[in-house]
Design an enzyme around this catalytic site. Structure first.
Site, PDB file in Angstrom:
ATOM      1  N   GLY A 207       0.868  -1.121  -0.041  1.00 32.31           N
ATOM      2  CA  GLY A 207      -0.052  -0.044   0.174  1.00 32.31           C
ATOM      3  C   GLY A 207       0.860   1.312   0.035  1.00 32.31           C
ATOM      4  O   GLY A 207       1.930   1.274  -0.386  1.00 32.31           O
ATOM      5  N   ASN A 208       0.476   2.143   0.434  1.00 27.46           N
ATOM      6  CA  ASN A 208       1.036   3.662   0.383  1.00 27.46           C
ATOM      7  C   ASN A 208       0.572   4.701   1.365  1.00 27.46           C
ATOM      8  O   ASN A 208      -0.597   4.271   1.922  1.00 27.46           O
ATOM      9  CB  ASN A 208       1.201   4.167  -0.967  1.00 27.46           C
ATOM     10  CG  ASN A 208      -0.070   4.599  -1.551  1.00 27.46           C
ATOM     11  OD1 ASN A 208      -0.773   5.590  -1.022  1.00 27.46           O
ATOM     12  ND2 ASN A 208      -0.392   3.972  -2.659  1.00 27.46           N
TER      13      ASN A 208
END
Ligand code: CTP
Length: 400
Positions: A207-208
């Protein structure tokens, strides 16, 4: 007459600033608006309903029933083009934020289908209290529009924040809203926001750090300008509820892609603020991956480039706006993306600028257009940046 034929529901609650509601009512009438007034019982200790009924030329309601007659709060709520709660006390804001309905103002608020503006009025200590701050944030996240307080002398004689905006400032904000509303009324936009998550196995993902705040502010701004918005939102703790916004929650880049394709056909454009993963694991394990050797590698493959895909099917009546977050060669990277993805504008935030980027409340951007123009802006709140972007979108459609 900036507010000609607009139906305005003015709601007054129990603050010393209630006297300003009389001036506000007079100004609304002067601007051509049709005004109906509702008052909480507490507000009548500060100003009489006779004053307001005389100024508005309409009967004032202060209870859901007047003896024998039932005052239909649903009808009143539906009648209005805009509802203004001025002054809005800390008590009323708390009740609004929690869906309470123990007086006519709250009942109308819950029934209203129009935009609701609220002008807080309270002393500085109340204004700074976390409860009041949270309630105001909550109300804004529901799509209600805050009329910022003024600073200066409070009705109590003290000086500081929390003083209700002047009636003239309220009229200005309302006029801007109705002006803007005309401009994007009847238009529909897609806004992508937030991160995506690419699953590795049932418990892990890539993810980020995006929170989706910038995209949500853009969705809110477009919606406040009268446009319908499909907000395609990756996994985040943030959300927004607004009559003009339909949120479609997605998790992966592929889900975001599918939602965008489904929504794009009848849209006037797409604003792509999401931080979409560029790569995803080639294989998703059905079971939790167990550790084996000292090192491990994961094979990745490209995700769909949503912006590029929409750029390919874009018609001459649609506008696409992209984002670029760069750490080096900012301008040339951004211009490359503008071309490759067939954007009409690209919003560049540089991670080298203090205050710009993920998570925070501020952003500093440059916007490049496909015609080769560059608009530079100072550090601003994400809400103000959203307003700048929406203003460019508005000008684009106006010039067509
Ligand atoms: N974007 C998208 N779909 C993707 C990747 C990016 O729609 N799979 C959009 C983003 O929402 C943003 C713009 O494309 O508006 C730029 O994203 P970015 O990841 O910076 O572009 P890339 O070309 O993938 O960047 P780089 O070449 O720097 O990796």
């Amino acid at each position: 007459m900036q507010l000609a034929h607009k139906k305005i529901l003015l709601a007054i609650t129990g603050s010393i600033a209630a006297y300003k509601a009389a001036f506000l009512c007079r100004l609304l009438i002067k601007q051509g608006a049709e005004v109906r007034v509702i008052m909480t019982p507490a507000s009548q200790d500060f100003i009489s309903s006779l004053t307001l009924s005389t100024l508005s030329k309409n009967k004032v309601h202060s209870s859901v029933s007047d003896g024998e007659a039932w005052n239909n709060h649903v009808e009143i709520g539906l009648w209005a083009d805009a509802m203004i709660i001025a002054p809005a006390t800390a008590n009323t804001l708390a009740k609004m934020a929690n869906g309470m309905a123990d007086n006519i103002v709250l009942a109308c608020y819950l029934s209203a289908k129009c935009p609701v503006f609220f002008a807080p009025a309270m002393d500085l200590d109340m204004w700074k209290h976390p409860s009041a701050i949270n309630n105001i944030a909550k109300l804004e996240s529901y799509g209600n529009i805050l009329i910022p307080v003024g600073t200066g002398e409070l009705a109590s004689g003290l000086v500081g924040d929390g003083r209700m905006a002047e009636p003239e400032a309220i009229i200005d904000q309302l006029s801007t809203y109705f002006d803007a509303e005309k401009s994007l009324l009847g238009k529909k936009f897609i806004v992508t926001a937030g991160p995506t998550r690419e699953a590795l196995d049932p418990v892990r993902f890539i993810g980020n750090r995006s929170t989706g705040k910038m995209g949500i502010e853009i969705a809110a701004c477009l919606a406040n300008m009268g446009a319908k918005v499909s907000l395609i939102l990756g996994p985040t703790h943030l959300s927004i509820s607004h009559i003009n916004i339909r949120t479609i929650n997605v998790v992966s880049a592929n889900e975001m892609y599918k939602a965008c394709i489904a929504e794009y056909n009848d849209a006037n454009g797409a604003i792509m603020a999401a931080a979409v993963a560029d790569y995803k694991p080639k294989e998703i394990s059905d079971t939790k991956i167990k550790k084996k050797s000292d090192d491990m590698s994961i094979a990745l493959e490209r995700t769909q480039d949503i912006a590029a895909a929409l750029g390919k099917i874009k018609t001459k009546d649609q506008i696409n706006v992209g984002f670029a977050l760069e750490t080096n060669n900012e301008e040339s990277n951004a211009l490359g993306k503008l071309q490759r993805k067939n954007f009409d504008f690209i919003v560049l935030n540089s991670l080298n600028d203090k205050g710009a980027g993920f998570g925070g409340n501020t952003n500093k951007v440059n916007i490049y257009t496909k015609e080769g123009k560059k608009h530079s802006y100072p550090l601003k709140s994400k809400k103000e940046v959203a307003e700048d972007i929406c203003q460019l979108i508005f000008s684009y459609f106006k010039s067509k």
